[in-house]
Design a protein around this motif. Sequence first.
Motif, PDB file in Angstrom:
ATOM      1  N   MET A   1       6.445  -1.217   3.183  1.00  0.00           N
ATOM      2  CA  MET A   1       7.043  -1.796   1.983  1.00  0.00           C
ATOM      3  C   MET A   1       6.123  -2.835   1.352  1.00  0.00           C
ATOM      4  O   MET A   1       6.294  -3.205   0.187  1.00  0.00           O
ATOM      5  CB  MET A   1       8.398  -2.414   2.317  1.00  0.00           C
ATOM      6  N   SER A   2       5.174  -3.338   2.111  1.00  0.00           N
ATOM      7  CA  SER A   2       4.188  -4.291   1.603  1.00  0.00           C
ATOM      8  C   SER A   2       2.884  -4.032   2.343  1.00  0.00           C
ATOM      9  O   SER A   2       2.811  -3.175   3.225  1.00  0.00           O
ATOM     10  CB  SER A   2       4.659  -5.742   1.803  1.00  0.00           C
ATOM     11  N   GLY A   3       1.839  -4.783   1.976  1.00  0.00           N
ATOM     12  CA  GLY A   3       0.562  -4.595   2.646  1.00  0.00           C
ATOM     13  C   GLY A   3      -0.324  -3.543   2.003  1.00  0.00           C
ATOM     14  O   GLY A   3      -1.230  -3.007   2.644  1.00  0.00           O
ATOM     15  N   TYR A   4      -0.100  -3.265   0.715  1.00  0.00           N
ATOM     16  CA  TYR A   4      -0.897  -2.224   0.057  1.00  0.00           C
ATOM     17  C   TYR A   4      -2.382  -2.544   0.049  1.00  0.00           C
ATOM     18  O   TYR A   4      -3.224  -1.641   0.118  1.00  0.00           O
ATOM     19  CB  TYR A   4      -0.388  -1.972  -1.368  1.00  0.00           C
ATOM     20  N   GLN A   5      -2.741  -3.829  -0.012  1.00  0.00           N
ATOM     21  CA  GLN A   5      -4.160  -4.190   0.000  1.00  0.00           C
ATOM     22  C   GLN A   5      -4.783  -3.938   1.369  1.00  0.00           C
ATOM     23  O   GLN A   5      -5.888  -3.390   1.471  1.00  0.00           O
ATOM     24  CB  GLN A   5      -4.331  -5.666  -0.381  1.00  0.00           C
ATOM     25  N   GLU A   6      -4.082  -4.350   2.423  1.00  0.00           N
ATOM     26  CA  GLU A   6      -4.587  -4.123   3.771  1.00  0.00           C
ATOM     27  C   GLU A   6      -4.768  -2.635   4.044  1.00  0.00           C
ATOM     28  O   GLU A   6      -5.732  -2.214   4.674  1.00  0.00           O
ATOM     29  CB  GLU A   6      -3.627  -4.731   4.799  1.00  0.00           C
ATOM     30  N   ILE A   7      -3.821  -1.836   3.553  1.00  0.00           N
ATOM     31  CA  ILE A   7      -3.896  -0.388   3.753  1.00  0.00           C
ATOM     32  C   ILE A   7      -5.116   0.191   3.035  1.00  0.00           C
ATOM     33  O   ILE A   7      -5.872   0.979   3.607  1.00  0.00           O
ATOM     34  CB  ILE A   7      -2.591   0.268   3.255  1.00  0.00           C
ATOM     35  N   ALA A   8      -5.333  -0.193   1.797  1.00  0.00           N
ATOM     36  CA  ALA A   8      -6.444   0.357   1.016  1.00  0.00           C
ATOM     37  C   ALA A   8      -7.807  -0.044   1.556  1.00  0.00           C
ATOM     38  O   ALA A   8      -8.805   0.645   1.312  1.00  0.00           O
ATOM     39  CB  ALA A   8      -6.319  -0.072  -0.444  1.00  0.00           C
ATOM     40  N   THR A   9      -7.875  -1.165   2.291  1.00  0.00           N
ATOM     41  CA  THR A   9      -9.154  -1.628   2.839  1.00  0.00           C
ATOM     42  C   THR A   9      -9.317  -1.315   4.319  1.00  0.00           C
ATOM     43  O   THR A   9     -10.332  -1.673   4.920  1.00  0.00           O
ATOM     44  CB  THR A   9      -9.318  -3.150   2.623  1.00  0.00           C
ATOM     45  N   ASP A  10      -8.342  -0.642   4.921  1.00  0.00           N
ATOM     46  CA  ASP A  10      -8.416  -0.245   6.328  1.00  0.00           C
ATOM     47  C   ASP A  10      -9.431   0.896   6.462  1.00  0.00           C
ATOM     48  O   ASP A  10      -9.254   1.959   5.856  1.00  0.00           O
ATOM     49  CB  ASP A  10      -7.027   0.209   6.789  1.00  0.00           C
ATOM     50  N   PRO A  11     -10.496   0.722   7.256  1.00  0.00           N
ATOM     51  CA  PRO A  11     -11.511   1.777   7.382  1.00  0.00           C
ATOM     52  C   PRO A  11     -10.961   3.106   7.896  1.00  0.00           C
ATOM     53  O   PRO A  11     -11.574   4.150   7.666  1.00  0.00           O
ATOM     54  CB  PRO A  11     -12.513   1.174   8.375  1.00  0.00           C
ATOM     55  N   SER A  12      -9.819   3.081   8.574  1.00  0.00           N
ATOM     56  CA  SER A  12      -9.242   4.326   9.084  1.00  0.00           C
ATOM     57  C   SER A  12      -8.788   5.250   7.955  1.00  0.00           C
ATOM     58  O   SER A  12      -8.523   6.434   8.189  1.00  0.00           O
ATOM     59  CB  SER A  12      -8.063   4.025  10.020  1.00  0.00           C
ATOM     60  N   TYR A  13      -8.678   4.725   6.724  1.00  0.00           N
ATOM     61  CA  TYR A  13      -8.281   5.550   5.576  1.00  0.00           C
ATOM     62  C   TYR A  13      -9.475   6.117   4.816  1.00  0.00           C
ATOM     63  O   TYR A  13      -9.301   6.692   3.742  1.00  0.00           O
ATOM     64  CB  TYR A  13      -7.417   4.741   4.612  1.00  0.00           C
ATOM     65  N   ARG A  14     -10.655   5.980   5.370  1.00  0.00           N
ATOM     66  CA  ARG A  14     -11.832   6.526   4.694  1.00  0.00           C
ATOM     67  C   ARG A  14     -11.655   8.028   4.454  1.00  0.00           C
ATOM     68  O   ARG A  14     -11.249   8.775   5.347  1.00  0.00           O
ATOM     69  CB  ARG A  14     -13.070   6.281   5.551  1.00  0.00           C
ATOM     70  N   GLY A  15     -11.912   8.460   3.227  1.00  0.00           N
ATOM     71  CA  GLY A  15     -11.812   9.872   2.900  1.00  0.00           C
ATOM     72  C   GLY A  15     -10.409  10.365   2.625  1.00  0.00           C
ATOM     73  O   GLY A  15     -10.190  11.578   2.498  1.00  0.00           O
ATOM     74  N   GLN A  16      -9.436   9.445   2.483  1.00  0.00           N
ATOM     75  CA  GLN A  16      -8.047   9.866   2.286  1.00  0.00           C
ATOM     76  C   GLN A  16      -7.455   9.312   0.993  1.00  0.00           C
ATOM     77  O   GLN A  16      -7.820   8.226   0.539  1.00  0.00           O
ATOM     78  CB  GLN A  16      -7.195   9.418   3.478  1.00  0.00           C
ATOM     79  N   LEU A  17      -6.558  10.082   0.413  1.00  0.00           N
ATOM     80  CA  LEU A  17      -5.769   9.656  -0.735  1.00  0.00           C
ATOM     81  C   LEU A  17      -4.457   9.109  -0.190  1.00  0.00           C
ATOM     82  O   LEU A  17      -3.702   9.838   0.456  1.00  0.00           O
ATOM     83  CB  LEU A  17      -5.498  10.825  -1.683  1.00  0.00           C
ATOM     84  N   ILE A  18      -4.181   7.837  -0.448  1.00  0.00           N
ATOM     85  CA  ILE A  18      -3.008   7.190   0.131  1.00  0.00           C
ATOM     86  C   ILE A  18      -1.824   7.286  -0.823  1.00  0.00           C
ATOM     87  O   ILE A  18      -1.884   6.823  -1.961  1.00  0.00           O
ATOM     88  CB  ILE A  18      -3.284   5.709   0.433  1.00  0.00           C
ATOM     89  N   THR A  19      -0.747   7.878  -0.336  1.00  0.00           N
ATOM     90  CA  THR A  19       0.515   7.881  -1.057  1.00  0.00           C
ATOM     91  C   THR A  19       1.362   6.727  -0.539  1.00  0.00           C
ATOM     92  O   THR A  19       1.698   6.681   0.649  1.00  0.00           O
ATOM     93  CB  THR A  19       1.281   9.195  -0.832  1.00  0.00           C
ATOM     94  N   TYR A  20       1.672   5.772  -1.413  1.00  0.00           N
ATOM     95  CA  TYR A  20       2.556   4.668  -1.026  1.00  0.00           C
ATOM     96  C   TYR A  20       4.002   5.106  -1.272  1.00  0.00           C
ATOM     97  O   TYR A  20       4.390   5.372  -2.413  1.00  0.00           O
ATOM     98  CB  TYR A  20       2.250   3.421  -1.846  1.00  0.00           C
ATOM     99  N   THR A  21       4.802   5.189  -0.203  1.00  0.00           N
ATOM    100  CA  THR A  21       6.187   5.623  -0.388  1.00  0.00           C
ATOM    101  C   THR A  21       7.059   4.524  -0.984  1.00  0.00           C
ATOM    102  O   THR A  21       8.096   4.819  -1.578  1.00  0.00           O
ATOM    103  CB  THR A  21       6.810   6.086   0.935  1.00  0.00           C
ATOM    104  N   MET A  22       6.644   3.260  -0.831  1.00  0.00           N
ATOM    105  CA  MET A  22       7.340   2.182  -1.525  1.00  0.00           C
ATOM    106  C   MET A  22       7.169   2.400  -3.032  1.00  0.00           C
ATOM    107  O   MET A  22       6.049   2.535  -3.517  1.00  0.00           O
ATOM    108  CB  MET A  22       6.752   0.825  -1.114  1.00  0.00           C
ATOM    109  N   PRO A  23       8.262   2.472  -3.798  1.00  0.00           N
ATOM    110  CA  PRO A  23       8.129   2.893  -5.202  1.00  0.00           C
ATOM    111  C   PRO A  23       7.433   1.908  -6.131  1.00  0.00           C
ATOM    112  O   PRO A  23       6.883   2.317  -7.151  1.00  0.00           O
ATOM    113  CB  PRO A  23       9.585   3.115  -5.632  1.00  0.00           C
ATOM    114  N   HIS A  24       7.439   0.620  -5.796  1.00  0.00           N
ATOM    115  CA  HIS A  24       6.852  -0.374  -6.702  1.00  0.00           C
ATOM    116  C   HIS A  24       5.697  -1.061  -5.981  1.00  0.00           C
ATOM    117  O   HIS A  24       5.896  -1.756  -4.983  1.00  0.00           O
ATOM    118  CB  HIS A  24       7.922  -1.397  -7.093  1.00  0.00           C
ATOM    119  N   ILE A  25       4.494  -0.864  -6.474  1.00  0.00           N
ATOM    120  CA  ILE A  25       3.286  -1.348  -5.807  1.00  0.00           C
ATOM    121  C   ILE A  25       2.494  -2.269  -6.742  1.00  0.00           C
ATOM    122  O   ILE A  25       2.349  -1.982  -7.935  1.00  0.00           O
ATOM    123  CB  ILE A  25       2.393  -0.167  -5.373  1.00  0.00           C
TER     124      ILE A  25
END
Length: 398
Positions: free
Chosen positions: A48-72
């Motif tokens: 529900m929060s932490g969108y910045q941490e998620i986008a900068t997490d190296p484990s997401y390299r090469g991935q398109l992140i879908t945020y299920t929380m509707p308001h980002i």
Amino acid sequence: MKQSRPRLTSLSGRSPAILVLEDGTCFEGLSAGAPGSTVGEVVFNTSMSGYQEIATDPSYRGQLITYTMPHIGNYGVNALDNESVGTQAAGIIVRSLSRRASNQRSEQGFEDWLVERGVVGICEVDTRELTRRLRQGGVGLAAIVHDATAQDSAAALELIAAHPGYGSVDYVSEVATTRALRVSAEDAWQSPLKLTPADVAEQEHSDGPHVVVMDFGVKFSILRHLLARGMRVTLMPRDADRAAVEAQRPDGVLWSNGPGDPDKMEPFIAGVRELSERYPTMGICLGHQLLAKAFGGETFKLGFGHRGPNQPVQNQRDKSVAMTSQNHGYAVRRESFPEELEITHVNINDDTISGFSHRHLPVHAVQYHPEAGPGPNDATSFFDDFARELAGRHASGT
């Protein structure tokens, strides 16, 4: 061709954009972030929060992140919340992107931050429908294309066809250090991390235990937790051999998280075992998988992975349950689990292995993220246990 249309046809002058899955499904939306197109493995995160941490997490390299929380984007971004030096996501997918940031810690708007870092995104997408499709059909490659409509889906499919499969790419090589670095901070939580080449770093005055972190894409929160417990921290490249690690005179070794298929790390598995037989060892996420493989285990790809802060994990020894933050698309296979390892934690949702210990060596690993970043703090005691183990070794001088 299946299509999902946007809720709005225009929003503050945004151009039309499409998200096309490899099966041809097309979601129409509006452009967000930097202009252009991008291809990656499309996944979803339930935070529900932490969108910045998620986008900068190296484990997401090469991935398109879908945020299920509707308001980002409603609380902006700030430098201290970054989990790495750069932005790692290949692209972002949101339902509604906030046009205004309101928070005392905010230093920049989320979308301005995405544009500045060249991250392509799409908004006004039905992320609930998208998530349902990923849960039912599994993750796969997808493309985000700006200035495009459903009629342009064929061109997007060509981009996907030309892109290598997610599991075939060594993403760790794109996010991990290639030289030894000393990690420090004036304050573990309120100050920026300093990463200084080990050969030019000033002599440390701390007498705390020294941990070497083998870097496969480590999150900054992991380093902060180690520093907060009085440890001296050195980040080492993944190909550092035993002699290079021993030259650092560590009290213990941590194998970090990171992106991609653990089978791509096969050249480093022998070194993982050699060091874990020499030092007290901790593994997190990809590190958990590498340690399992080092002792004879196997890994497999999950249908849609575990990505979010609400994954319940049960301790098999005392039956306690912790809510954990997780971000992985691979897991350790039960059927080939090594006898010399003991399963200590299990994911209650699907019974996958979430942690293990060696029966005779001080080796412990977890598939979840005890550092959270973002997520609950239920599992931070894992760092406390590791710190105590290293403190004992440090005090004895062994």
